[in-house]
Design a protein around this motif. Structure first.
Motif, PDB file in Angstrom:
ATOM      1  N   ARG A 124       0.357   2.014  -0.429  1.00  0.00           N
ATOM      2  CA  ARG A 124       0.769   2.055  -1.795  1.00  0.00           C
ATOM      3  C   ARG A 124      -0.313   2.769  -2.557  1.00  0.00           C
ATOM      4  O   ARG A 124      -0.245   3.370  -3.568  1.00  0.00           O
ATOM      5  CB  ARG A 124       0.761   0.684  -2.135  1.00  0.00           C
ATOM      6  N   GLU A 125      -1.588   2.737  -2.328  1.00  0.00           N
ATOM      7  CA  GLU A 125      -2.774   3.388  -2.853  1.00  0.00           C
ATOM      8  C   GLU A 125      -2.573   4.797  -2.606  1.00  0.00           C
ATOM      9  O   GLU A 125      -2.804   5.446  -3.584  1.00  0.00           O
ATOM     10  CB  GLU A 125      -4.125   2.923  -2.179  1.00  0.00           C
ATOM     11  N   PHE A 139       6.351   6.614  -0.582  1.00  0.00           N
ATOM     12  CA  PHE A 139       5.909   5.777   0.364  1.00  0.00           C
ATOM     13  C   PHE A 139       6.059   6.068   1.852  1.00  0.00           C
ATOM     14  O   PHE A 139       4.951   5.975   2.696  1.00  0.00           O
ATOM     15  CB  PHE A 139       6.321   4.235   0.161  1.00  0.00           C
ATOM     16  N   LYS A 196      -0.279   6.704  -4.652  1.00  0.00           N
ATOM     17  CA  LYS A 196      -0.554   6.743  -6.233  1.00  0.00           C
ATOM     18  C   LYS A 196      -1.368   8.043  -6.555  1.00  0.00           C
ATOM     19  O   LYS A 196      -1.604   8.789  -7.693  1.00  0.00           O
ATOM     20  CB  LYS A 196      -1.495   5.742  -6.684  1.00  0.00           C
ATOM     21  N   TYR A 230      12.148   5.603  -2.442  1.00  0.00           N
ATOM     22  CA  TYR A 230      10.725   5.211  -1.807  1.00  0.00           C
ATOM     23  C   TYR A 230      10.281   6.445  -1.070  1.00  0.00           C
ATOM     24  O   TYR A 230       9.528   6.081  -0.046  1.00  0.00           O
ATOM     25  CB  TYR A 230      10.695   3.928  -0.991  1.00  0.00           C
ATOM     26  N   LYS A 254      -0.792  -1.961   2.122  1.00  0.00           N
ATOM     27  CA  LYS A 254      -1.606  -1.833   0.992  1.00  0.00           C
ATOM     28  C   LYS A 254      -2.034  -0.337   0.579  1.00  0.00           C
ATOM     29  O   LYS A 254      -2.266   0.375  -0.377  1.00  0.00           O
ATOM     30  CB  LYS A 254      -2.821  -2.702   0.986  1.00  0.00           C
TER      31      LYS A 254
END
Length: 204
Positions: free
Chosen positions: A10-11, A32, A14, A29, A7
């Motif tokens: 992913r944040e 990530f 951004k 990815y 989690k």
């Protein structure tokens, strides 16, 4: 694979740094993976006081370790709280990275360089020496590395050997712990940081 680390990764991915600053496509990815490395570096700093390795198998293990509510080897430590602390530290470094680098910066075209810049800024913040670092000085450093890379070894001045060592370490094994420490030590010396106070050197 889910969990608190996933989690947070992913944040972090951004952040403006990924969409605006780095010159790396987000194929396979990669954003990530870079975000995971940032969090994993924080885990190394807080738990190990040294860098272990940033290859995929170690990143996967890191994510797995924080997939449950409590740490497997210590039921008093909540995974969510630890990861939130790592995420906060990462975001603090990202503020500085965003301020230093230009949009689609050519300095951020290689994934292997990015953790080095992260650790440079992390140590600079810890030593209150962030004012030592600016984009032009990073360009100056990279120019020295690029210049010696074009020379045969016997043509390199003795004072420039350190830049040749940095260059050779960028060519292979960039996830290796000793490689990362060597590059961090060289670049921190250039910027006037004290590697003896580095958060990722071996502490006995």
């Amino acid at each position: 694979m889910g969990g608190f680390a996933v989690k947070a990764i992913r944040e972090i991915a951004k952040d403006n740094f990924f969409s605006t600053k780095i010159r790396i496509p987000n194929s396979r990815y990669q954003y990530f993976e870079i975000a995971a490395k940032f969090l994993y570096l924080e885990d190394c700093i807080h738990k190990e006081k040294k860098i272990i390795d940033t290859s995929k198998s170690f990143l996967d293990k890191f994510v797995e370790n924080y997939s449950k509510e409590y740490l497997e080897n210590d039921s008093t430590l909540k995974s969510e709280n630890i990861i939130k602390n790592y995420e906060m530290e990462t975001n603090n470094v990202l503020v500085s990275l965003n301020n230093i680098f230009s949009d689609k910066d050519i300095l951020l075209k290689r994934q292997g360089d990015i953790p080095i810049y992260y650790l440079l800024i992390r140590d600079a913040l810890n030593q209150n020496l962030l004012l030592n670092i600016n984009r032009q000085k990073i360009v100056d450093f990279q120019d020295k590395v690029d210049n010696v890379s074009k020379l045969s070894f016997d043509k390199i001045n003795e004072e420039d050997y350190i830049f040749y060592e940095y260059f050779t370490n960028t060519q292979q094994g960039t996830n290796n712990s000793s490689n990362i420490r060597a590059r961090v030590q060289i670049i921190e010396s250039f910027f006037g940081l004290d590697y003896e106070k580095s958060l990722i050197r071996f502490h006995k």
